[in-house]
Design a protein around this motif. Structure first.
Motif, short mmCIF file in Angstrom:
data_model
loop_
_atom_site.label_atom_id
_atom_site.label_comp_id
_atom_site.label_asym_id
_atom_site.label_seq_id
_atom_site.Cartn_x
_atom_site.Cartn_y
_atom_site.Cartn_z
N THR A 56 12.13 1.92 -2.71
CA THR A 56 11.06 2.19 -3.94
C THR A 56 11.14 1.40 -4.88
O THR A 56 11.09 0.64 -5.26
CB THR A 56 10.50 3.19 -4.10
OG1 THR A 56 9.65 3.77 -3.22
CG2 THR A 56 8.94 2.83 -5.20
N ALA A 111 1.08 -1.32 -0.28
CA ALA A 111 -0.10 -0.07 0.26
C ALA A 111 0.07 1.31 0.22
O ALA A 111 0.26 2.29 -0.20
CB ALA A 111 -0.72 0.29 1.28
N HIS A 112 2.00 0.92 0.26
CA HIS A 112 3.02 2.08 0.81
C HIS A 112 3.86 2.57 -0.72
O HIS A 112 4.16 3.50 -1.36
CB HIS A 112 3.76 2.63 2.25
CG HIS A 112 4.65 3.12 2.28
ND1 HIS A 112 4.05 4.57 2.48
CD2 HIS A 112 5.83 3.56 2.02
CE1 HIS A 112 5.19 5.38 1.99
NE2 HIS A 112 6.69 4.91 2.16
N TRP A 113 5.38 1.39 -0.96
CA TRP A 113 6.25 1.71 -1.36
C TRP A 113 6.38 1.75 -3.11
O TRP A 113 6.80 2.49 -3.59
CB TRP A 113 6.65 0.16 -1.06
CG TRP A 113 7.65 0.65 -0.14
CD1 TRP A 113 7.26 -0.17 0.93
CD2 TRP A 113 8.97 1.63 1.06
NE1 TRP A 113 8.14 -0.09 1.86
CE2 TRP A 113 8.80 1.42 2.24
CE3 TRP A 113 9.30 2.50 0.28
CZ2 TRP A 113 9.83 1.61 2.60
CZ3 TRP A 113 10.09 3.73 1.13
CH2 TRP A 113 10.18 2.95 2.66
N PRO A 114 5.16 1.38 -3.81
CA PRO A 114 5.20 0.90 -4.83
C PRO A 114 4.36 3.14 -5.38
O PRO A 114 4.12 3.19 -6.33
CB PRO A 114 3.58 0.32 -5.12
CG PRO A 114 3.78 -0.78 -3.98
CD PRO A 114 4.12 0.44 -3.02
N ASN A 115 3.94 3.54 -3.97
CA ASN A 115 3.27 5.08 -4.27
C ASN A 115 4.50 5.80 -3.76
O ASN A 115 3.68 6.85 -3.82
CB ASN A 115 2.04 4.35 -3.61
CG ASN A 115 0.98 3.64 -4.77
OD1 ASN A 115 1.36 4.00 -5.74
ND2 ASN A 115 0.57 3.51 -3.82
N ALA A 116 5.42 5.23 -3.26
CA ALA A 116 6.61 6.36 -2.63
C ALA A 116 7.06 7.53 -3.12
O ALA A 116 7.81 8.05 -3.05
CB ALA A 116 6.77 5.17 -1.26
N GLY A 117 7.36 7.59 -4.71
CA GLY A 117 8.03 8.12 -5.63
C GLY A 117 8.86 7.22 -6.68
O GLY A 117 9.65 6.97 -5.21
N ASP A 118 9.11 7.11 -7.19
CA ASP A 118 10.93 6.40 -7.96
C ASP A 118 11.77 7.15 -7.42
O ASP A 118 12.66 6.34 -8.26
CB ASP A 118 10.73 5.90 -10.16
CG ASP A 118 9.67 5.59 -10.46
OD1 ASP A 118 9.08 4.68 -9.73
OD2 ASP A 118 8.76 5.96 -11.18
N ASN A 155 10.31 -2.55 -5.28
CA ASN A 155 8.81 -2.84 -6.44
C ASN A 155 9.89 -3.78 -7.71
O ASN A 155 9.07 -4.98 -7.71
CB ASN A 155 9.35 -1.82 -7.29
CG ASN A 155 7.95 -0.66 -6.37
OD1 ASN A 155 7.87 -1.01 -5.86
ND2 ASN A 155 7.91 0.85 -7.26
N TRP A 189 0.92 -7.01 -5.84
CA TRP A 189 2.35 -5.91 -6.17
C TRP A 189 3.00 -6.84 -7.22
O TRP A 189 3.13 -7.97 -6.85
CB TRP A 189 2.67 -5.94 -5.21
CG TRP A 189 4.05 -4.44 -4.78
CD1 TRP A 189 4.49 -3.96 -5.61
CD2 TRP A 189 5.29 -4.95 -3.59
NE1 TRP A 189 5.65 -3.28 -5.33
CE2 TRP A 189 5.61 -3.58 -3.93
CE3 TRP A 189 4.86 -5.31 -2.34
CZ2 TRP A 189 7.19 -3.04 -2.89
CZ3 TRP A 189 6.02 -4.49 -1.38
CH2 TRP A 189 7.04 -3.44 -1.47
#
Length: 206
Positions: A82, A70-77, A86, A102
């Motif tokens: 992240t 819920a957090h890391w895919p949306n934390a910014g590249d 990913n 994921w």
């Protein structure tokens, strides 16, 4: 053989639940989430950066997986964590294998200990365990862990999920490395060392 490396934050009384934030894990009525943040300093960031820079795949319990997904895919590249999380393979202990959304996620179902042993015996990167308190109990019980990186914070929480739960199997450990932050956090790396060694301070009979 792929080593299994457990990485965890604990309080002085052994609680590992929800170190990162108030809403991270409120199971059992836990109200002290986020207890690690006030102790963070530059030294801890350096040690964490070194640990994160290592190559590894993730081995996670389902609850921790859901928190991470819920957090890391949306934390910014631009966040190196992240990128690392990913792209890594994520092996997840779960009873719902069809709900792992994921990328690069693979389920472990059925006989979990046997499944993890098969992973260890295969070819691939080390397996990094983060969070996942119930999974850690299983790994220790079945002698499947090879290394523990334990960060102990100078705070007593009183209740919550513990790294070494009630009934945990005895296990010998050897200290491999230890560092201390300016805020009193000890960052210790242990290697598992088989059975507990027994001795005695009793005086010899005269």
């Amino acid at each position: 053989m792929r080593p299994v490396k457990i990485q965890t934050f604990i309080s002085l009384d052994g609680v590992m639940q929800a170190p990162g934030g108030p809403e991270e894990d409120t199971a059992g009525g836990f109200t002290l989430g986020g207890w690690s943040q006030p102790y963070w300093d530059a030294k801890m960031g350096e040690v964490m950066g070194q640990a994160m820079a290592e190559e590894y795949d993730l081995l996670l319990g389902r609850k921790t997986y859901d928190i991470f997904a819920a957090h890391w895919p949306n934390a910014g590249d631009d966040n190196p964590v992240t990128q690392k999380f990913n792209k890594s393979n994520k092996y997840v202990v779960t009873s719902s294998p069809n709900t792992l959304d994921w990328e690069n996620s693979q389920p472990i179902t059925g006989d979990v200990a046997k499944g993890i042993l098969q992973l260890k015996q295969g070819v691939g990167l080390p397996l990094s365990v983060q969070g996942s308190s119930e999974l850690i109990q299983l790994l220790l019980e079945n002698r499947l862990a090879d290394e523990l990186l334990v960060w102990t914070f100078p705070v007593v929480l009183g209740s919550g999920k513990r790294l070494f739960g009630v009934g945990i199997a005895p296990l010998g450990l050897e200290l491999d490395d230890i560092q201390i932050s300016s805020t009193g956090v000890t960052m210790a790396r242990y290697r598992t060392a088989g059975d507990v060694k027994i001795g005695s301070f009793a005086l010899d009979a005269q």
